[in-house]
Design a protein around this motif. Structure first.
Motif, PDB file in Angstrom:
ATOM      1  N   SER A  87       0.836  -1.201   0.000  1.00 12.48           N
ATOM      2  CA  SER A  87       0.000   0.000   0.000  1.00 12.48           C
ATOM      3  C   SER A  87       0.869   1.249   0.000  1.00 12.48           C
ATOM      4  N   ARG A  88       0.413   2.254  -0.716  1.00 12.18           N
ATOM      5  CA  ARG A  88       1.157   3.506  -0.828  1.00 12.18           C
ATOM      6  C   ARG A  88       0.454   4.649  -0.102  1.00 12.18           C
ATOM      7  N   GLY A  89      -0.396   4.295   0.839  1.00 17.13           N
ATOM      8  CA  GLY A  89      -1.101   5.310   1.598  1.00 17.13           C
ATOM      9  C   GLY A  89      -2.437   4.797   2.064  1.00 17.13           C
ATOM     10  N   GLY A  90      -3.159   5.670   2.751  1.00 19.23           N
ATOM     11  CA  GLY A  90      -4.435   5.294   3.342  1.00 19.23           C
ATOM     12  C   GLY A  90      -5.461   4.827   2.336  1.00 19.23           C
ATOM     13  N   GLU A  91      -5.587   5.539   1.210  1.00 25.34           N
ATOM     14  CA  GLU A  91      -6.580   5.152   0.200  1.00 25.34           C
ATOM     15  C   GLU A  91      -6.242   3.801  -0.416  1.00 25.34           C
ATOM     16  N   SER A  92      -4.965   3.595  -0.680  1.00 27.18           N
ATOM     17  CA  SER A  92      -4.518   2.318  -1.236  1.00 27.18           C
ATOM     18  C   SER A  92      -4.779   1.185  -0.249  1.00 27.18           C
ATOM     19  N   PHE A  93      -4.519   1.437   1.039  1.00 27.24           N
ATOM     20  CA  PHE A  93      -4.762   0.425   2.061  1.00 27.24           C
ATOM     21  C   PHE A  93      -6.259   0.115   2.156  1.00 27.24           C
ATOM     22  N   ALA A  94      -7.090   1.148   2.157  1.00 29.51           N
ATOM     23  CA  ALA A  94      -8.537   0.957   2.236  1.00 29.51           C
ATOM     24  C   ALA A  94      -9.047   0.149   1.050  1.00 29.51           C
ATOM     25  N   HIS A  95      -8.522   0.436  -0.136  1.00 21.04           N
ATOM     26  CA  HIS A  95      -8.921  -0.331  -1.330  1.00 21.04           C
ATOM     27  C   HIS A  95      -8.508  -1.794  -1.172  1.00 21.04           C
ATOM     28  N   GLY A  96      -7.324  -2.038  -0.636  1.00 17.69           N
ATOM     29  CA  GLY A  96      -6.855  -3.405  -0.414  1.00 17.69           C
ATOM     30  C   GLY A  96      -7.717  -4.158   0.582  1.00 17.69           C
ATOM     31  N   VAL A  97      -8.161  -3.470   1.629  1.00 16.34           N
ATOM     32  CA  VAL A  97      -9.049  -4.099   2.607  1.00 16.34           C
ATOM     33  C   VAL A  97     -10.366  -4.473   1.930  1.00 16.34           C
ATOM     34  N   ASP A  98     -10.885  -3.565   1.094  1.00 13.07           N
ATOM     35  CA  ASP A  98     -12.109  -3.877   0.353  1.00 13.07           C
ATOM     36  C   ASP A  98     -11.935  -5.123  -0.502  1.00 13.07           C
ATOM     37  N   GLU A  99     -10.775  -5.272  -1.136  1.00 12.77           N
ATOM     38  CA  GLU A  99     -10.509  -6.465  -1.947  1.00 12.77           C
ATOM     39  C   GLU A  99     -10.498  -7.719  -1.079  1.00 12.77           C
ATOM     40  N   LEU A 100      -9.823  -7.646   0.071  1.00 15.15           N
ATOM     41  CA  LEU A 100      -9.764  -8.805   0.965  1.00 15.15           C
ATOM     42  C   LEU A 100     -11.149  -9.204   1.473  1.00 15.15           C
ATOM     43  N   LEU A 101     -12.018  -8.220   1.665  1.00 16.54           N
ATOM     44  CA  LEU A 101     -13.354  -8.486   2.195  1.00 16.54           C
ATOM     45  C   LEU A 101     -14.378  -8.799   1.107  1.00 16.54           C
ATOM     46  N   GLY A 102     -13.957  -8.750  -0.162  1.00 11.73           N
ATOM     47  CA  GLY A 102     -14.858  -9.096  -1.257  1.00 11.73           C
ATOM     48  C   GLY A 102     -15.910  -8.037  -1.543  1.00 11.73           C
ATOM     49  N   ALA A 103     -15.592  -6.782  -1.312  1.00 11.29           N
ATOM     50  CA  ALA A 103     -16.565  -5.701  -1.475  1.00 11.29           C
ATOM     51  C   ALA A 103     -17.140  -5.640  -2.884  1.00 11.29           C
ATOM     52  N   ALA A 104     -16.305  -5.844  -3.898  1.00 10.79           N
ATOM     53  CA  ALA A 104     -16.802  -5.785  -5.284  1.00 10.79           C
ATOM     54  C   ALA A 104     -17.829  -6.887  -5.537  1.00 10.79           C
ATOM     55  N   TRP A 105     -17.615  -8.071  -4.970  1.00  7.39           N
ATOM     56  CA  TRP A 105     -18.557  -9.178  -5.132  1.00  7.39           C
ATOM     57  C   TRP A 105     -19.853  -8.888  -4.374  1.00  7.39           C
ATOM     58  N   ASP A 106     -19.730  -8.328  -3.163  1.00 11.37           N
ATOM     59  CA  ASP A 106     -20.936  -7.946  -2.430  1.00 11.37           C
ATOM     60  C   ASP A 106     -21.740  -6.917  -3.217  1.00 11.37           C
ATOM     61  N   ASP A 107     -21.063  -5.928  -3.782  1.00 13.35           N
ATOM     62  CA  ASP A 107     -21.757  -4.905  -4.573  1.00 13.35           C
ATOM     63  C   ASP A 107     -22.454  -5.521  -5.785  1.00 13.35           C
ATOM     64  N   ALA A 108     -21.766  -6.445  -6.465  1.00 12.07           N
ATOM     65  CA  ALA A 108     -22.320  -7.059  -7.673  1.00 12.07           C
ATOM     66  C   ALA A 108     -23.480  -8.003  -7.358  1.00 12.07           C
ATOM     67  N   LEU A 109     -23.423  -8.697  -6.220  1.00 17.30           N
ATOM     68  CA  LEU A 109     -24.429  -9.704  -5.897  1.00 17.30           C
ATOM     69  C   LEU A 109     -25.589  -9.183  -5.054  1.00 17.30           C
ATOM     70  N   GLU A 110     -25.415  -8.054  -4.400  1.00 19.72           N
ATOM     71  CA  GLU A 110     -26.449  -7.565  -3.487  1.00 19.72           C
ATOM     72  C   GLU A 110     -27.817  -7.386  -4.145  1.00 19.72           C
ATOM     73  N   PRO A 111     -27.917  -6.836  -5.349  1.00 16.03           N
ATOM     74  CA  PRO A 111     -29.254  -6.733  -5.959  1.00 16.03           C
ATOM     75  C   PRO A 111     -29.911  -8.097  -6.176  1.00 16.03           C
TER      76      PRO A 111
END
Length: 158
Positions: free
Chosen positions: A117-141
């Motif tokens: 990570s190169r900073g807070g935003e990069s770290f936050a994006h990485g945490v989202d990846e680890l937690l599967g946020a993109a999949w949750d967003d895609a599957l929630e509907p």
């Protein structure tokens, strides 16, 4: 649980065969219309099996890349639970889960994320990846569209 959030009707019998073959018992899912994807169907089933069966179910279901699905495996003695999510554009995401269903991020994953990570935003994006946020967003509907849908319960005896 196996949640097939969306499947073309022509693929539904194949999904049932794949689940049946993996679990070693006949599965007849109750398919319902998927309002989030007109023309698609959805179904759910609870299953029991040995640790690792969830991964086998995922391997069987990945034969149809147009499906949207999730497979969860409850923790068992000496084994974490697992959660798998598949969305056509994103592919497969997998994580371990705790007894209450939370995603478990281990120390090696956190150290690797912190190192790249190169900073807070990069770290936050990485945490989202680890937690599967993109999949949750895609599957929630598709999840919400299935609220109140019938569940097929499978029981293994012996």
């Amino acid at each position: 649980m196996v949640y097939v959030h969306s499947s073309p009707s022509a693929v539904c019998p194949h999904v049932e065969w794949a689940i049946s073959g993996t679990l070693g018992e006949r599965v007849d899912l109750r398919w319902a219309a998927q309002p989030a994807a007109p023309g698609q169907l959805r179904a759910e089933c609870a299953w029991t099996g040995d640790a690792g069966t969830g991964a086998k179910l995922v391997a069987a279901l990945r034969a149809w890349p147009m499906l949207r699905f999730e497979v969860t495996e409850e923790p068992s003695p000496g084994q974490d639970g697992e959660r798998f999510c598949f969305a056509p554009v994103l592919g497969l995401w997998h994580a371990r889960t705790s007894a209450n269903g939370d995603i478990v991020v281990n120390e090696d994953q956190l150290r690797a994320l912190a190192a790249r990570s190169r900073g807070g935003e990069s770290f936050a994006h990485g945490v989202d990846e680890l937690l599967g946020a993109a999949w949750d967003d895609a599957l929630e509907p598709f999840r919400r569209a299935g609220d109140g849908a019938p569940v097929t319960w499978l029981h293994r005896v012996g």
